[in-house]
Motif scaffolding. Structure first.
Motif, PDB file in Angstrom:
ATOM      1  N   SER B  43       0.810  -1.325   0.130  1.00 61.97           N
ATOM      2  CA  SER B  43      -0.074   0.111  -0.216  1.00 61.97           C
ATOM      3  C   SER B  43       0.693   1.381  -0.015  1.00 61.97           C
ATOM      4  CB  SER B  43      -1.114  -0.039   1.164  1.00 61.97           C
ATOM      5  OG  SER B  43      -1.645   1.149   1.051  1.00 61.97           O
ATOM      6  N   ASN B  44       0.508   2.104  -0.988  1.00 62.58           N
ATOM      7  CA  ASN B  44       1.187   3.461  -1.157  1.00 62.58           C
ATOM      8  C   ASN B  44       0.094   4.534  -1.002  1.00 62.58           C
ATOM      9  OD1 ASN B  44       4.192   2.931  -1.684  1.00 62.58           O
ATOM     10  ND2 ASN B  44       3.104   1.359  -2.699  1.00 62.58           N
ATOM     11  N   THR B  45       0.476   5.734  -0.508  1.00 60.14           N
ATOM     12  CA  THR B  45      -0.688   6.889  -0.468  1.00 60.14           C
ATOM     13  C   THR B  45      -0.377   7.736  -1.528  1.00 60.14           C
ATOM     14  OG1 THR B  45      -0.858   6.409   1.942  1.00 60.14           O
ATOM     15  CG2 THR B  45      -1.740   8.185   1.170  1.00 60.14           C
ATOM     16  N   GLN B  47      -1.977  11.320  -2.648  1.00 53.13           N
ATOM     17  CA  GLN B  47      -3.021  12.707  -2.514  1.00 53.13           C
ATOM     18  C   GLN B  47      -2.946  13.713  -3.269  1.00 53.13           C
ATOM     19  OE1 GLN B  47      -2.092  14.333   1.453  1.00 53.13           O
ATOM     20  NE2 GLN B  47      -0.621  12.453   1.680  1.00 53.13           N
ATOM     21  N   ASP B 144      -5.570   5.105  -2.018  1.00 53.20           N
ATOM     22  CA  ASP B 144      -4.754   3.857  -1.444  1.00 53.20           C
ATOM     23  C   ASP B 144      -4.273   3.186  -2.620  1.00 53.20           C
ATOM     24  OD1 ASP B 144      -4.222   4.929   1.174  1.00 53.20           O
ATOM     25  OD2 ASP B 144      -6.353   4.421   1.748  1.00 53.20           O
TER      26      ASP B 144
END
Lengths: 147, 169
Positions: B43-45, B47, B144
């Motif tokens: 998982s990487n965010t 935004q 995500d």
């Protein structure tokens, strides 16, 4: 007189920085006491959020597929993967604790109010509750140190 | 006096019930979302901040902010840069976040179809207080993204989001 002002400004600045450091000590990788998952806490805007980044058992034994949020009350969101799931949401730092947030239990599909306290820099008390804090359960999370 | 008051209340109720509801479509235009590299497997965010300026937009439609009765996200789509396709990504979950609103999950794509550059998410049926996000000076789209393997560069996504806004006329 000038040097007193400079000293005073520096003192205030250092207090501000250390308060920010204390608030941000929540950021990092944490493991609940059951060791089933690891949760990465990060800051978005001025609030703190935590998502599952590792699962001890990532595969659902029934489907043989990666685990998803199958207990979500909203059927349309049951395909959301548990890996990457945001289980801690909307925490703000107040009076030495992180509060006003929620914690989601993927095993039951329930969301609880939650308050987080740091016992020390590597230990968190995570208290989930319904209504009043007294009616809740506290879990101890440990910081995961990356090698 | 009592009868006058009663008549007044009835008139008010009649007027309120006569208020027409209208649905407007508010589209964000391109919002850039960034996940800073290196991206790790898992998982990487990503935004991206967006300033809705809803009040101005509503004024251009002859509506006031106070007239907004409800809002919901109708459509969320991402386009990936030309240099990559969706084969690197296994799932995407979309949230809305803002200073004075609780984060809300509004979309998911699982699995992400292979070899695509344009992705459309499945939208949540249950959405609460979406208008609250649009009323803020700024809101954040948080994606995500589960990636299949470690990769070094930043990931840039362009998102377009369509909201349905119900207003009282």
């Amino acid at each position: 007189m000038k040097s007193i002002w400079i000293f005073f400004s520096l003192f205030i600045a250092s207090l501000t920085v250390s308060a920010q450091d204390a608030a941000d000590q929540l950021i990092g990788l944490w493991e609940p006491s059951n060791g089933k998952a690891r949760v990465k806490i990060e800051k978005i805007g001025s609030k703190y959020y935590g998502k599952i980044v590792w699962l001890r058992e990532p595969i659902d034994p029934q489907t043989q597929q990666p685990k998803v949020d199958k207990n979500n009350p909203d059927e349309s969101m049951r395909s959301v993967p548990l890996k990457g799931y945001r289980m801690l949401k909307d925490f703000v730092q107040k009076n030495g604790e992180w509060t006003d947030g929620t914690i989601y239990d993927p095993e039951s599909g329930s969301t609880y109010s939650c308050v987080i306290k740091a016992k020390d820099e590597n230990t968190l008390d995570i208290r989930g509750y319904v209504g009043v804090k007294a009616l809740g359960r506290t879990d101890v999370w440990k910081r995961v140190k990356l090698k | 006096m009592k009868a006058l008051l009663l008549n007044l209340i009835i008139c008010c109720l009649l007027l309120a019930s006569c208020a027409q509801k209208e649905e407007l479509t508010f589209t964000t235009g391109e919002v850039n979302l960034l996940a800073s590299g290196p991206l790790m497997e898992g998982s990487n965010t990503a935004q991206g901040e967006f300033q809705p300026a809803l009040e101005q937009w509503l004024k251009s439609k002859g509506v006031n902010l106070a007239d907004v009765a409800d809002a919901k996200l109708l459509k969320a789509s991402f386009s990936l840069p030309d240099s990559m396709n969706s084969s690197l990504i296994s799932e995407i979950t979309l949230h809305l976040a803002a200073e004075k609103a609780d984060m809300q999950k509004v979309g998911v794509l699982n699995p992400v179809p292979e070899a695509q550059t344009d992705l459309t998410l499945q939208i949540a049926h249950d959405q609460k207080n979406i208008a609250e996000f649009l009323r803020q000076p700024a809101m954040t789209f948080v994606a995500d993204i589960n990636v299949k393997k470690d990769t070094t560069p930043d990931l840039h996504l362009k998102g377009i989001f369509e909201f349905q806004i119900t207003v009282n006329r």
